[in-house]
Write an enzyme that holds these catalytic residues in place. Structure first.
Site, short mmCIF file in Angstrom:
data_model
loop_
_atom_site.label_atom_id
_atom_site.label_comp_id
_atom_site.label_asym_id
_atom_site.label_seq_id
_atom_site.Cartn_x
_atom_site.Cartn_y
_atom_site.Cartn_z
N HIS A 25 -52.48 56.26 16.78
CA HIS A 25 -53.82 56.84 16.59
C HIS A 25 -54.89 55.99 17.26
CE1 HIS A 25 -51.51 58.87 13.47
NE2 HIS A 25 -52.44 59.80 13.45
N GLU B 114 -48.84 71.15 20.34
CA GLU B 114 -49.76 70.74 21.41
C GLU B 114 -49.45 71.42 22.74
OE1 GLU B 114 -48.52 68.61 19.18
OE2 GLU B 114 -50.33 67.87 18.17
#
Lengths: 414, 324
Positions: B127, B60
């Site tokens: 999540h 990322e």
């Protein structure tokens, strides 16, 4: 070994290294006079790396210097006054006083990205510039520097790995100056040579004596050519020594005296002066001419900086956002039509070589990768990111330059 | 004409902008061949090719860093976080590199960082995040949280055309649950402008993203009791549309803020401060908030349900405030 540089270019290297050193020595004096607002991060003894690497680039290439790479800014055309006003937080500085030290840049003409203090973060940014450059058809190379300490960051790994699978035209200079603030290299890594990290990413590497500006320039020139041809990133480890503390406040008592003494004998400026004399590239008169010019330039710019005002307080509120003050414009060197449907259309599936190459012997795989890469570089027919080439070159990528460039100092102070 | 889902609206915005401007590229994990974990980029690789739809390693920081570099080189990259929870892995690139760039040295970073946020789908602690406030506290960024398909498309287009780093948080609960007719023609929704979704006189409910729909449902319930709530959709959290917020509070004199983000340090606190600083004399009651609890997002359905705001919780708080 013979250098391809001309006499003028060898004298240029001296000029920039001497300017780098004299400017920093001047800043130390200003620091002691309390005229520097923040810190001074000396690159004493490392000038050959900043200057030699930056000198090997073309005008369209991009750099992102780190804190000890003032020499590269000078090569790129910035003046002592830019660096002085930055350190002295003046309104006339490139950042108008909003940031200090070498934290400034120039997107449009000099292609210099301002560093941030968090180490390693420039590597993915320069990878992105290299990827964009390829996409735009520019054939540029992006270069940045990192230290032996910064090579321990996670983003160093993430970015080199991304650059490798993308075959990005990135040249990374790892300046191994043996000290990350107070921590010696052996407490940063169990490797003897940081260049070995390149193997983990399947990219080329070289080791160079960081105190030999001619060798640094030559190794970088080769790496830049390799990257520009679309053959992937190169990591160059330049072995050197940080001759002062982390910054001006740090007496560096943790560094053994004998280590300093040993590296003093390898001073990059003394060495290049000797090179110029032995090769009859200058005489005492020429040296004096250059030194005098440097003294004049620094004197003029110190006066400029000292006479410059601090920024007006209200400036603090300005410029958080770009509200149309800049235009975003890419320098297209290829037809945009290639990038739009229907010409850009492809099948959304991984090319067949994906499963094939994982079973292929490493040598064959490397060949496929080289072919694909060459094709990509020549025709723009695909992205270096194309999976056919991604990850194939890792196993046996031999560095032909490694032996040539491997001129590491025998005693690296370990 | 078929109605367009929130997810399809996002895909359309990317596709149309990539078709309009070759400087727009998409970079992220599994965005190409697979079309994105939620299929937000499905079809884009086929249309725009390998050079513009870039699958990356699981990195990322490198994704965001590379996108910043692309922006410096004159492109307009869209970087996808597969789930917005993973934005934490790129925190430094966003807050120290991108956010400070224009202020420090006048280098704009045209970058859209988008990804699915939010709970209600039993995604558990990693999540389901609503990470907006880490970034609302960072000058130099813009933070956008669309609640409708129309806004998702129009705001994403604005984000792509913006010269600043824009964090675009797509609420995954809304991806396939809401849809509406969208105009055929090119349109944008301006960043930094809130919308009054339901006019009312008795109190103001300010919300955004999935909680806008919870708030609207609550307002419909309240109307049955004769309480007319005005519902404001923030749409953008940074910069905040203070004019719309203050105008509504000056009209209704009471304020309830509803958000799915956790309570402490949520945008409700900032809005409460803003209103007391600027419209204290107009208030006829305490500012109330309905938010998620100050815990990580739990996994088991009864736990998550307990954790999240609900229509019943909003109705109850609004009723109490209306009668104050």
């Amino acid at each position: 070994m013979a250098s391809v540089l001309t006499r003028e270019q060898h004298l240029d290297l001296y000029y920039y290294m001497r300017l780098n050193r004299e400017l920093e020595e001047q800043m130390v004096r200003l620091f002691r006079q309390n005229k520097i607002v923040g810190g001074v991060y000396s690159s004493l003894g490392q000038e050959a790396i900043s200057v030699g690497t930056a000198y090997a680039l073309g005008p369209g290439d991009w750099i992102a210097p780190m804190i000890r790479n003032i020499g590269s800014l000078l090569v790129r055309g910035f003046k002592p006054r830019d660096i002085l006003t930055q350190h002295m937080a003046r309104y006339t500085s490139p950042t108008l006083g909003k940031d200090g030290t070498s934290h400034f840049g120039d997107l449009k003409t000099r292609h210099v990205i301002s560093p941030i203090s968090m180490l390693g973060d420039l590597i993915p940014v320069m990878t992105g510039i290299a990827m964009a450059g390829r996409y735009l058809g520019q054939k540029i190379v992006a270069m940045t520097w990192i230290g032996d300490g910064g090579a321990s960051t996670g983003v160093f790994h993430e970015a080199l790995n991304l650059a490798a699978v993308q075959k990005a035209a990135l040249v990374l200079i790892v300046e191994n100056n043996h000290w990350a603030y107070s921590t010696p290299t052996e407490r940063q890594t169990a490797l003897r040579d940081l260049a070995d990290r390149a193997k983990a990413y399947g990219i080329e590497s070289a080791i160079v004596d960081g105190n030999d500006v001619v060798a640094v320039e030559r190794a970088t020139r080769e790496a830049v050519a390799h990257a520009r041809e679309g053959r992937g990133p190169v990591l160059i480890e330049a072995k050197t020594m940080r001759m002062r503390g982390h910054a001006q406040h740090d007496p560096a008592e943790y560094v053994p005296r004998e280590m300093i003494e040993e590296w003093k004998r390898r001073d990059p400026l003394d060495r290049h002066e000797k090179f110029l004399t032995e090769n009859k590239l200058w005489d005492a008169k020429k040296k004096k001419e250059i030194d005098d010019r440097i003294a004049r330039e620094i004197q003029t710019d110190v006066e400029f900086a000292e006479n410059s005002p601090f920024p007006p307080p209200e400036l603090a509120t300005e410029g958080v956002y770009c509200n149309g003050c800049h235009t975003i414009e890419a320098d297209w060197k290829r037809a945009k039509e290639e990038l739009l449907p229907p010409r850009s259309s492809v099948k959304a599936e991984w090319p067949g070589k994906v499963s094939a190459h994982s079973d292929a012997p490493p040598k064959a795989a490397a060949k496929i990768a080289a072919k694909t890469a060459a094709k990509t570089a020549n025709t723009h027919s695909g992205n270096g990111a194309r999976p056919a080439s991604a990850g194939t070159a890792n196993a046996k990528s031999k560095s032909p330059r490694k032996s040539k460039g491997a001129r590491a100092p025998a005693k690296a102070g370990r | 004409m078929a109605e367009t889902t929130y997810l399809e609206a996002i895909r359309q915005a990317m596709s149309e902008e990539m078709g309009r401007d070759p400087a727009v590229v998409l970079i992220g994990e599994d965005v190409g061949v697979y079309g994105g974990a939620f299929k937000a980029s499905e079809g884009l690789l086929e249309k725009f090719g390998w050079e513009r739809v870039i699958d990356t390693p699981i990195s990322e920081s490198a994704i965001v860093g590379a996108a910043i570099g692309m922006g410096y080189a004159g492109l307009r990259p869209i970087a996808e976080m597969q789930f917005i929870d993973f934005i934490a892995c790129a925190f430094n690139q966003i807050t120290n590199f991108a956010a400070k760039s224009h202020y420090r040295w006048g280098a704009p970073v045209p970058l859209v960082l988008r990804g699915p946020c939010g709970g209600g789908v039993h995604g558990g602690p990693f999540h389901s995040a609503n990470p907006e406030m880490y970034f609302v506290h960072t000058p130099g960024l813009k933070v956008v949280c669309p609640a409708t398909a129309y806004d998702a498309k129009g705001l994403l287009k604005s984000a792509i055309r913006d010269n600043n780093p824009v964090l675009f948080f797509e609420h995954k609960f809304l991806y396939r649950r809401i849809k509406e007719d969208l105009p055929e023609s090119d349109y944008t929704v301006p960043i930094g402008k809130a919308a009054v979704r339901r006019p009312g006189r008795d109190l103001t409910i300010i919300s955004y993203a999935a909680m806008l729909h919870t708030s609207l449902e609550a307002a419909a319930e309240l109307a049955k009791e004769g309480i007319e709530a005005e519902v404001v959709d923030l749409r953008t959290l940074l910069p905040l549309d203070t004019d719309t917020i203050l105008a509504s509070v000056r009209k209704t004199n009471k304020l309830l803020v509803v958000h799915e983000d956790t309570r402490t340090g949520g945008i409700a606190g900032e809005i409460a401060a803003l209103v007391t600083e600027n419209a204290f004399e107009d208030l006829d009651g305490p500012i109330r908030r309905v938010t998620s609890l100050d815990t990580p997002v739990p996994y088991a359905p009864p736990l998550e349900e307990f954790f999240l705001p609900s229509v019943a919780k909003v109705v109850s708080a609004a009723r109490e405030l209306a009668h104050y």
